[in-house]
Each structure stands twice: as structure tokens, then as C-alpha cells.
Design a protein around this motif. Structure first.
Motif, short mmCIF file in Angstrom:
data_model
loop_
_atom_site.label_atom_id
_atom_site.label_comp_id
_atom_site.label_asym_id
_atom_site.label_seq_id
_atom_site.Cartn_x
_atom_site.Cartn_y
_atom_site.Cartn_z
N UNK A 234 23.60 18.32 31.45
CA UNK A 234 24.15 17.87 30.00
C UNK A 234 25.81 17.38 30.37
N UNK A 235 26.25 16.84 30.74
CA UNK A 235 27.98 16.69 31.05
C UNK A 235 28.75 15.49 29.47
N UNK A 236 29.54 16.56 29.28
CA UNK A 236 30.32 16.11 27.68
C UNK A 236 30.90 14.71 27.55
N UNK A 237 30.97 13.93 29.52
CA UNK A 237 31.50 12.63 28.94
C UNK A 237 31.03 11.41 29.25
N UNK A 238 29.27 11.98 29.23
CA UNK A 238 28.31 11.36 30.09
C UNK A 238 27.78 10.65 28.83
N UNK A 239 26.87 10.04 28.41
CA UNK A 239 25.28 9.21 27.61
C UNK A 239 24.64 10.52 28.09
N UNK A 240 23.47 10.79 27.60
CA UNK A 240 22.66 11.93 27.95
C UNK A 240 21.86 10.20 28.90
N UNK A 241 22.07 8.72 28.69
CA UNK A 241 20.88 8.11 29.60
C UNK A 241 21.55 8.67 31.17
N UNK A 242 22.51 8.88 31.32
CA UNK A 242 22.66 8.96 32.74
C UNK A 242 21.54 10.66 33.06
N UNK A 243 21.17 11.45 32.38
CA UNK A 243 20.33 12.33 32.59
C UNK A 243 19.07 12.09 32.93
N UNK A 244 18.98 11.05 32.68
CA UNK A 244 17.19 10.14 33.46
C UNK A 244 17.30 10.32 34.48
N UNK A 245 19.06 9.37 35.54
CA UNK A 245 19.01 8.61 36.74
C UNK A 245 18.82 9.49 37.54
N UNK A 246 20.06 11.05 36.60
CA UNK A 246 19.90 12.29 38.16
C UNK A 246 18.35 13.07 37.82
N UNK A 247 17.83 13.06 36.59
CA UNK A 247 16.39 13.61 36.84
C UNK A 247 15.94 13.17 37.38
N UNK A 248 15.47 11.94 37.72
CA UNK A 248 14.03 11.28 37.89
C UNK A 248 13.05 11.41 36.59
N UNK A 249 13.51 11.97 35.78
CA UNK A 249 12.12 11.94 34.75
C UNK A 249 11.64 11.12 34.12
N UNK A 250 11.24 10.51 33.39
CA UNK A 250 11.12 9.30 32.48
C UNK A 250 12.28 9.30 31.18
#
Length: 153
Positions: free
Chosen positions: A38-54
Motif C-alpha cells: 500500500x502506497x498513499x499516492x497510488x490507487x489500490x489497483x496498483x497492488x493488483x499489478x504488483x502482487x499478481x493476485x486477482x
């Protein structure tokens, strides 16, 4: 508070004040990875790309971390520079060089490929530098840069 996969693009999260309590909870590897992604300046959708999870799995894990009080939703400051920035830009440039200010601003925007409607704060400094390079008086140039830099904070 539940987050759906469809909400990930428009959801911004940050670690809560309680996040120091993360050691009090049993978190699996995916939850820990999501928490630290989780990074404050990025939408939560970025986590999908970084994690590889659905997206569904990320939304579920984020919802659980919010329920535990480790994350919280927030509204980020505007990512874009608005009319106040451009008004100040024109006013301060006019003070430095006179009536050519509006023309120089439009030229700098055109050369950058950006417009007044989509100028992000991260690009503001480049526009200010490009415009400031046209100011020949060093004192006026430094004053212009100092005043305009305040709008990027």
C-alpha cells in the motif's frame, strides 16, 4: 468496510495509526505482501499489478486489513494542478516579463504535450523550469521559481 474489485481504481488507502499493531494479528503471506504494498499516492489497483493476485482477491484482502484497523481509506489531494496554479503562473510571469506571459505559457504547454486540463503536479516543476528559462533577469527568475514552487506542495 468492504472494497470490491470495481472500486480498486478509485480507492486510495494508507496505513492507519493502528498499523503498528500489525504484529498482534496473524497475517498470512498474501496479507503481509498486500499490507506492505500500500502506497498513499497510488490507487489500490496498483497492488493488483504488483502482487499478481486477482482483483477480487486483492479487494478481499484489503477489506480484511481495513476491518483489522491496519489500513484506512482516504481521499488524496488532487493529482492535477488547477486554475489557481495557472492564474498564479500567468500573474507571476507577467510580473517578470510582461505581456508575453500568456504566449510563453501556451508554448510551454504545447511543447510538453500537456494541457491545462491534465497537468499533474509531478509535471508542474518541468513546466515552471521551462517557462523560467525564458526569464532573462536572474532575480526575477529566482523569485518566479520560488513563488510557483509553493503551488506544487
Amino acid at each position: 468496510m468492504k472494497i470490491t474489485a470495481e472500486q480498486l481504481n478509485s480507492t486510495f488507502l494508507r496505513k492507519s495509526l493502528n498499523s503498528g499493531r500489525a504484529g498482534e494479528f496473524t497475517l498470512d503471506g498474501n496479507m503481509m505482501h498486500i499490507f506492505f504494498s500500500v502506497k498513499e499516492d497510488e490507487p489500490a489497483s496498483q497492488i493488483v499489478e504488483e502482487s499478481g493476485l486477482s482483483p477480487q482477491k486483492v479487494a478481499l484482502l484489503l477489506s480484511r486489513l481495513i476491518e483489522l484497523g491496519l489500513l484506512e481509506k482516504y481521499e488524496p489531494k488532487s493529482l492535477y494542478l488547477g486554475n489557481d496554479f495557472f492564474s498564479a503562473l500567468e500573474l507571476n510571469l507577467k510580473r517578470a516579463i510582461g505581456p508575453m506571459a500568456e504566449f510563453l505559457i501556451e508554448e510551454a504547454m504545447e511543447e510538453s504535450g500537456l494541457s491545462r486540463n491534465n497537468l499533474k503536479k509531478e509535471n508542474g516543476a518541468a513546466i515552471i523550469r521551462a517557462i523560467a528559462s525564458e526569464i532573462t533577469d536572474n532575480i526575477s527568475k529566482q523569485s518566479f521559481i520560488k513563488i510557483m514552487a509553493e503551488y506544487l506542495r
